[in-house]
Enzyme design. Structure first.
Site, short mmCIF file in Angstrom:
data_model
loop_
_atom_site.label_atom_id
_atom_site.label_comp_id
_atom_site.label_asym_id
_atom_site.label_seq_id
_atom_site.Cartn_x
_atom_site.Cartn_y
_atom_site.Cartn_z
N THR A 1 -38.17 -81.95 1.15
CA THR A 1 -39.14 -82.45 2.13
C THR A 1 -38.45 -82.74 3.46
OG1 THR A 1 -40.37 -83.49 0.33
CG2 THR A 1 -40.90 -84.19 2.55
N THR A 2 -37.28 -83.39 3.41
CA THR A 2 -36.55 -83.74 4.62
C THR A 2 -36.04 -82.50 5.33
OG1 THR A 2 -35.86 -85.72 3.43
CG2 THR A 2 -34.77 -85.29 5.51
N TYR B 1 -51.82 -81.25 -2.75
CA TYR B 1 -53.13 -80.93 -2.20
C TYR B 1 -54.19 -80.55 -3.22
CZ TYR B 1 -56.88 -79.26 0.79
OH TYR B 1 -58.10 -79.10 1.37
N TYR C 1 -39.99 -83.47 -9.40
CA TYR C 1 -39.97 -84.32 -8.21
C TYR C 1 -41.34 -84.97 -8.08
CZ TYR C 1 -39.57 -85.37 -3.13
OH TYR C 1 -39.55 -85.96 -1.89
N ARG D 1 -46.70 -88.40 -0.99
CA ARG D 1 -46.76 -87.15 -0.23
C ARG D 1 -47.74 -86.15 -0.84
NH1 ARG D 1 -43.72 -85.65 4.67
NH2 ARG D 1 -41.93 -87.03 4.77
N LYS E 1 -36.57 -86.52 -10.04
CA LYS E 1 -36.44 -87.34 -8.84
C LYS E 1 -37.70 -88.19 -8.76
CE LYS E 1 -36.29 -87.06 -3.78
NZ LYS E 1 -36.33 -86.15 -2.60
N ILE F 1 -31.41 -89.36 -4.33
CA ILE F 1 -31.59 -88.26 -3.38
C ILE F 1 -32.17 -88.88 -2.11
CG2 ILE F 1 -32.79 -86.11 -2.91
CD1 ILE F 1 -32.60 -85.44 -5.86
#
Length: 301
Positions: free
Chosen positions: A54-55, A117, A143, A148, A171, A213
């Site tokens: 994501t980052t 989504y 994850y 998010r 994660k 992480i």
């Protein structure tokens, strides 16, 4: 029972950075700066590198760029630390393609965000991850980041998935230490439980988590490495001491959506150019002083 994937479990620990993807002002990937960031992270003691999480702006890179950046990571790291490749998608076939590309590139593990989504039920989540695991022979990490994705991988689903040999880790970015502790108790040695929430990561390690992480490690890799290295050996007095220097960054680096503040901070530190992709934009002027002061307080400026 031991499996072919036990060795990677021992390496998925400590301070693990979800690295930004540096870009030129026009938004193209800046591979020279990426190489510099990779080398700096390893020199500062980061244990594992995450490419295109994501980052790393996974949501704004094309599929080809996504695979190209992962391949570049692997080639530049040259085995110095494990490379975890972000390959998640809300389309199972797309996730399989990205995961296969990462496996072909030589990544050590794939990181698969929960399908965002489309809000699948728990059975859909189970079948999604099971299908990817069966399709691609690479160690895989779940994850869970409901803030998010608007979908939450239930503990019962994780327990079902941990019986699949190449699903080796999760994660957990829920930010709930209590929930993480229950997960650790439930999966035992079948799955490595890592934090994906900087603010609670050390607390999770104190109850059995194996590492973090991190977004913060983008700008403070040495302090984060010292924190989680001490935590791994059970020296939480030393871990707390190292952590105290940078823990305010966990708040300030989320003053706007990540990775906006982290990219601004790295630019301020002279490490990357001023590049980010729409719909993300550069950090608002009103927040510059907050990040500047946070960097000074952490001895980074």
């Amino acid at each position: 029972m031991s499996t072919a994937y036990d060795e990677i479990k021992t390496r998925l620990q400590g301070s693990m950075v979800a690295l930004v993807t540096p870009m030129h002002p026009d938004g193209t990937v800046d591979y020279k700066r990426l190489a510099d960031l990779i080398d700096w992270q390893i020199e500062q003691g980061t244990h594992c590198l995450v490419a295109v999480g994501t980052t790393g702006e996974s949501a704004t890179l094309s599929m080809q760029e996504h695979s190209d950046v992962i391949r570049y990571f692997v080639q530049h790291v040259k085995g110095r630390v494990p490379v975890i490749a972000g390959t998640g998608a809300n389309n199972t076939m797309e996730a399989i393609k990205l995961t296969q590309d990462a496996a072909d590139a030589g990544a050590d593990c794939a990181l698969l965000v929960a399908p965002y989504y489309n809000k699948p039920p728990q059975e859909g989540l189970f079948q999604h991850y099971k299908t990817i695991a069966e399709a691609v022979n690479i160690p895989q990490m779940l994850y869970n980041v409901p803030g998010r994705t608007v979908v939450d991988i239930a503990q019962e689903t994780v327990e079902r998935l941990c019986d699949i040999d190449n699903i080796v880790a999760i994660k957990d970015a829920t930010g709930s230490v209590g929930r993480g502790e229950q997960l650790i108790k439930a999966v035992g040695d079948k799955m490595v439980v890592l934090s994906g929430d900087d603010g609670t990561a050390l607390d999770l390690m104190k109850v059995g988590g194996k590492g973090n992480i991190s977004v913060t490690a983008n700008v403070a890799p040495k302090a984060m490495s010292e924190t989680f290295t001490a935590g791994l050996r059970g020296d939480f007095a030393a871990a707390d001491k190292a952590h105290d220097v940078v823990k305010h960054l966990h708040r300030d680096l989320f003053i706007e959506s990540s990775p906006i503040p982290a990219k601004y901070a790295l630019h301020k530190m002279g490490m990357i150019d001023k590049g980010i992709r729409l719909p993300l934009v550069w950090l608002a002027q009103k927040h510059h002083a907050t990040i500047d002061e946070a960097l000074v307080r952490a001895n980074l400026l």
